[in-house]
Design a protein around this motif. Structure first.
Motif, PDB file in Angstrom:
ATOM      1  N   ASN A  67       0.796  -1.230   0.000  1.00  0.00           N
ATOM      2  CA  ASN A  67       0.000   0.000   0.000  1.00  0.00           C
ATOM      3  C   ASN A  67       0.831   1.283   0.000  1.00  0.00           C
ATOM      4  OD1 ASN A  67      -2.697  -1.293   0.293  1.00  0.00           O
ATOM      5  ND2 ASN A  67      -1.811  -2.006   2.220  1.00  0.00           N
ATOM      6  N   ASN A  68       1.702   1.425   0.987  1.00  0.00           N
ATOM      7  CA  ASN A  68       2.417   2.693   1.120  1.00  0.00           C
ATOM      8  C   ASN A  68       3.785   2.492   1.756  1.00  0.00           C
ATOM      9  OD1 ASN A  68       0.404   2.231   3.446  1.00  0.00           O
ATOM     10  ND2 ASN A  68       1.879   3.654   4.354  1.00  0.00           N
ATOM     11  N   ARG A  80       6.351   2.007  -9.173  1.00  0.00           N
ATOM     12  CA  ARG A  80       5.849   1.718 -10.524  1.00  0.00           C
ATOM     13  C   ARG A  80       4.686   0.728 -10.494  1.00  0.00           C
ATOM     14  NH1 ARG A  80      11.588   1.173 -11.670  1.00  0.00           N
ATOM     15  NH2 ARG A  80      12.383   3.114 -12.604  1.00  0.00           N
ATOM     16  N   ARG A  81       4.664  -0.156  -9.476  1.00  0.00           N
ATOM     17  CA  ARG A  81       3.561  -1.124  -9.411  1.00  0.00           C
ATOM     18  C   ARG A  81       2.397  -0.626  -8.548  1.00  0.00           C
ATOM     19  NH1 ARG A  81       4.196  -4.123  -4.703  1.00  0.00           N
ATOM     20  NH2 ARG A  81       6.260  -4.001  -3.727  1.00  0.00           N
ATOM     21  N   GLY A  82       2.408   0.674  -8.205  1.00  0.00           N
ATOM     22  CA  GLY A  82       1.239   1.283  -7.591  1.00  0.00           C
ATOM     23  C   GLY A  82       1.327   1.553  -6.106  1.00  0.00           C
ATOM     24  N   VAL A  83       2.441   1.253  -5.465  1.00  0.00           N
ATOM     25  CA  VAL A  83       2.598   1.550  -4.039  1.00  0.00           C
ATOM     26  C   VAL A  83       2.891   3.047  -3.892  1.00  0.00           C
ATOM     27  CG1 VAL A  83       3.958   1.092  -1.959  1.00  0.00           C
ATOM     28  CG2 VAL A  83       3.467  -0.772  -3.564  1.00  0.00           C
ATOM     29  N   ILE A 142       6.246   0.960   6.408  1.00  0.00           N
ATOM     30  CA  ILE A 142       5.731   0.169   5.290  1.00  0.00           C
ATOM     31  C   ILE A 142       4.365  -0.392   5.658  1.00  0.00           C
ATOM     32  CG2 ILE A 142       6.136  -1.838   3.803  1.00  0.00           C
ATOM     33  CD1 ILE A 142       9.145  -1.442   4.310  1.00  0.00           C
ATOM     34  N   ASP A 143       3.366  -0.031   4.860  1.00  0.00           N
ATOM     35  CA  ASP A 143       2.004  -0.563   4.992  1.00  0.00           C
ATOM     36  C   ASP A 143       1.407  -0.346   6.385  1.00  0.00           C
ATOM     37  OD1 ASP A 143       2.126  -1.362   2.372  1.00  0.00           O
ATOM     38  OD2 ASP A 143       2.617  -3.447   2.813  1.00  0.00           O
ATOM     39  N   ASN A 144       1.796   0.712   7.085  1.00  0.00           N
ATOM     40  CA  ASN A 144       1.290   1.020   8.426  1.00  0.00           C
ATOM     41  C   ASN A 144       1.494  -0.123   9.417  1.00  0.00           C
ATOM     42  OD1 ASN A 144       0.162   3.591   7.662  1.00  0.00           O
ATOM     43  ND2 ASN A 144      -1.445   2.427   6.618  1.00  0.00           N
ATOM     44  N   TYR A 145       2.441  -0.999   9.120  1.00  0.00           N
ATOM     45  CA  TYR A 145       2.631  -2.183   9.952  1.00  0.00           C
ATOM     46  C   TYR A 145       4.094  -2.469  10.268  1.00  0.00           C
ATOM     47  CZ  TYR A 145       2.467  -7.032  11.541  1.00  0.00           C
ATOM     48  OH  TYR A 145       2.622  -8.186  12.280  1.00  0.00           O
ATOM     49  N   GLU A 187       0.612  19.110   2.994  1.00  0.00           N
ATOM     50  CA  GLU A 187      -0.309  17.999   2.718  1.00  0.00           C
ATOM     51  C   GLU A 187      -0.497  17.158   3.985  1.00  0.00           C
ATOM     52  OE1 GLU A 187      -0.566  14.007  -0.164  1.00  0.00           O
ATOM     53  OE2 GLU A 187       1.233  15.276  -0.145  1.00  0.00           O
ATOM     54  N   HIS A 188      -1.747  16.820   4.304  1.00  0.00           N
ATOM     55  CA  HIS A 188      -2.054  16.004   5.473  1.00  0.00           C
ATOM     56  C   HIS A 188      -2.258  14.554   5.041  1.00  0.00           C
ATOM     57  CE1 HIS A 188      -3.603  19.666   7.992  1.00  0.00           C
ATOM     58  NE2 HIS A 188      -2.412  19.865   7.453  1.00  0.00           N
ATOM     59  N   ILE A 189      -1.426  13.656   5.589  1.00  0.00           N
ATOM     60  CA  ILE A 189      -1.476  12.241   5.186  1.00  0.00           C
ATOM     61  C   ILE A 189      -1.545  11.353   6.429  1.00  0.00           C
ATOM     62  CG2 ILE A 189      -0.331  12.517   2.966  1.00  0.00           C
ATOM     63  CD1 ILE A 189       2.261  11.571   4.496  1.00  0.00           C
ATOM     64  N   LEU A 190      -2.570  11.495   7.231  1.00  0.00           N
ATOM     65  CA  LEU A 190      -2.681  10.741   8.476  1.00  0.00           C
ATOM     66  C   LEU A 190      -2.695   9.239   8.220  1.00  0.00           C
ATOM     67  CD1 LEU A 190      -5.372  12.964  10.173  1.00  0.00           C
ATOM     68  CD2 LEU A 190      -2.953  12.837  10.770  1.00  0.00           C
ATOM     69  N   PRO A 191      -1.996   8.455   9.061  1.00  0.00           N
ATOM     70  CA  PRO A 191      -1.985   6.998   8.889  1.00  0.00           C
ATOM     71  C   PRO A 191      -3.383   6.410   9.047  1.00  0.00           C
ATOM     72  CG  PRO A 191      -0.309   7.716  10.463  1.00  0.00           C
ATOM     73  CD  PRO A 191      -1.192   8.888  10.199  1.00  0.00           C
ATOM     74  N   SER A 192      -3.604   5.308   8.366  1.00  0.00           N
ATOM     75  CA  SER A 192      -4.897   4.637   8.470  1.00  0.00           C
ATOM     76  C   SER A 192      -5.111   4.095   9.874  1.00  0.00           C
ATOM     77  CB  SER A 192      -4.970   3.486   7.457  1.00  0.00           C
ATOM     78  OG  SER A 192      -6.137   2.716   7.676  1.00  0.00           O
ATOM     79  N   LEU A 193      -6.349   4.178  10.355  1.00  0.00           N
ATOM     80  CA  LEU A 193      -6.703   3.627  11.667  1.00  0.00           C
ATOM     81  C   LEU A 193      -7.435   2.299  11.541  1.00  0.00           C
ATOM     82  CD1 LEU A 193      -7.811   6.845  13.573  1.00  0.00           C
ATOM     83  CD2 LEU A 193      -5.906   5.358  14.156  1.00  0.00           C
ATOM     84  N   ASN A 194      -7.419   1.736  10.371  1.00  0.00           N
ATOM     85  CA  ASN A 194      -8.072   0.447  10.144  1.00  0.00           C
ATOM     86  C   ASN A 194      -7.332  -0.629  10.935  1.00  0.00           C
ATOM     87  OD1 ASN A 194      -9.257  -1.879   9.253  1.00  0.00           O
ATOM     88  ND2 ASN A 194      -8.938  -1.481   7.069  1.00  0.00           N
TER      89      ASN A 194
END
Length: 486
Positions: A143-144, A170-173, A230-233, A286-293
């Motif tokens: 994801n990110n 390039r693969r969308g991350v 990486i990927d909020n994890y 720019e505000h890019i808060l981490p996901s809380l999922n």
């Protein structure tokens, strides 16, 4: 005609003393350590023009108007994010070891969030291992990816890190890379920023150095954090810059740089993510808060003490919190205290805490490199050795390269690792990050690393040190005079 020139001379003289008086008031009004204020005043009055210019450039923590406004605009959303995260109580620990209890309470009250449990953590002591692990994780990212470093120098395995990052983009991350303008000067003068941007990586030059803006923002305020998210994890942090030590500063005559990194999996990645989000907002708006999922973070229940607290310093963060955490940790020591730092310029409070620990029976070790890349710091740090040795502190000079690891281990249980040197710049100025880790297994691993450092170090004998040449003492005291400003 004489009257005209006399008036001009008097006006210039009046303006000169008015400027000195104005800067003197600025020094005195701002509450800071007395030695620091006295050092500034002496410089201003001994070398007035040089002192005034130097103070206007480096005397106050000035982030700049636009960055300060962005920081202020970001914090309401960050505060709400933290409140929402605290709505998942299973992420936070309600247990701690005795030695860690006070420092974790401090961090919770000052930063608004408690220690996080359920994290996997691995100590990486080899640059090759750290870089190869990072390449592997970047390659598998979904994801990110968010990265911030003080220094990025291409060459060696770092080339592969850059290639993996561009391939992931390039693969969308979503890939974001923030590097300090001064620390990564060679990177920004190379083709790599353009190559990465062409691949879709959002590259930001943090705290841009510009001669045209020297009086609008403090130029030596640096982005000194080292983080990969990486990927909020998955999260990395430690003392290592994005360099291959076999190629980095090989002409400095200090040997290879020795560092550690911590690789973590779990909720701590989100806590570090809010720090990156703040830095990103300050630079870009720019505000890019981490996901809380919560589904993104598989929770790992553990029976033992296992908590991590993340402390950030720099403009926008609670003032002096890392300094306070160090003090509390040192005073919590009951048996052993081992500290490693490349730059030893402690505040009076830290110096007193370290000496007091040794005087009350704690076995205190400080490991510093024998050869340093900063002549100024190298001599200034020696001015503290006599007082430390007299208190019973064991000082070791590492001979296996430039020991760049920043670590504190208390009673083999409480670990503080990250980017903070034991000097004024790290404690009060730069953007830094420290991990407070309450985990006996991690403490055991860090103890083994520090024992390896001790085996490759030379212990300073107090009697021999007291008989060092007089000219060395003069140089030490000369540079010690500037220690509050370092």
């Amino acid at each position: 005609m004489m009257t005209f020139y006399t008036v001009i001379n008097w006006l210039l003289l009046f303006g000169y003393w008015l400027l000195i008086a104005g800067v003197t008031l600025k020094v005195m009004i701002k509450r800071r350590a007395v030695p620091s204020s006295m050092a500034w005043l002496l410089i201003i009055y001994i070398l007035p023009l040089v002192g005034i210019i130097t103070y206007l450039l480096f005397g106050e923590l000035n982030l700049g108007k636009r960055r300060a406004e962005r920081s202020k605009a970001f914090w309401p959303s960050a505060a709400k994010w933290m409140e929402d995260m605290k709505g998942t109580p299973c992420l936070f620990t309600n247990r701690s070891s005795e030695v860690a209890r006070s420092v974790l309470q401090l961090c919770e009250h000052r930063q608004g969030m408690g220690g996080l449990k359920g994290n996997g953590i691995q100590l990486l002591t080899s640059a090759d291992d750290a870089l190869k692990s990072l390449i592997h994780d970047i390659t598998l990212a979904k994801n990110n990816i968010e990265i911030v470093f003080y220094v990025w120098q291409s060459g060696g395995l770092v080339e592969q890190v850059g290639e993996a990052l561009m391939a992931s983009s390039r693969r969308g991350v979503r890939c974001r890379l923030m590097l300090d303008s001064a620390g990564s000067l060679s990177f920004f003068r190379s083709p790599y920023p353009a190559l990465m941007r062409d691949a879709g990586v959002h590259v930001v030059e943090a705290l841009h150095v510009s001669i045209l803006r020297v009086f609008l923002r403090r130029m030596d305020l640096r982005q000194h954090r080292k983080m990969v998210l990486i990927d909020n994890y998955i999260a990395y942090s430690g003392s290592m810059n994005m360099v291959d030590p076999r190629l980095f500063k090989q002409d400095a005559g200090v040997g290879q740089w020795i560092d550690i990194m911590a690789r973590m999996e779990g909720p701590v990645a989100r806590a570090m993510g809010i720090i990156f989000a703040c830095d990103w907002a300050i630079e870009t708006g720019e505000h890019i808060l981490p996901s809380l999922n919560t589904n993104l973070i598989p929770f790992k229940p553990t029976e033992d003490h296992n908590s991590i607290q993340v402390i950030a310093s720099g403009p926008g963060s609670p003032e002096g919190v890392i300094h306070q955490a160090l003090l509390i940790s040192i005073y919590s020591a009951r048996k052993t205290l081992v500290m490693t730092t490349p730059y030893l310029i402690p505040s009076d409070d830290l110096l007193q805490a370290i000496c007091t620990a040794a005087q009350r029976g704690v076995e205190v070790h400080i490991i510093v490199p024998r050869h340093n890349d900063s002549i100024l710091v190298n001599w200034a740090s020696r001015a503290f050795f006599s007082e430390l040795l007299e208190a019973g502190v064991l000082i070791h000079q590492f001979e296996g390269g430039l020991l760049h690891t920043k670590s504190v281990l208390v009673d083999r249980q409480l670990s503080l690792v990250g980017t903070v040197n034991l000097d004024m710049r790290s404690l009060w100025l730069n953007f830094e990050i420290t991990l407070v880790i309450d985990h006996n297994a991690f403490g055991y691993d860090l103890a083994r690393v520090q024992e390896d450092y001790l085996a490759r170090s030379q212990l300073i004998e107090a009697t021999i040190w007291s008989n060092r040449p007089y000219w060395q003492r003069i140089i030490e005291r000369l540079f010690y005079f500037f220690s509050p400003l370092l």
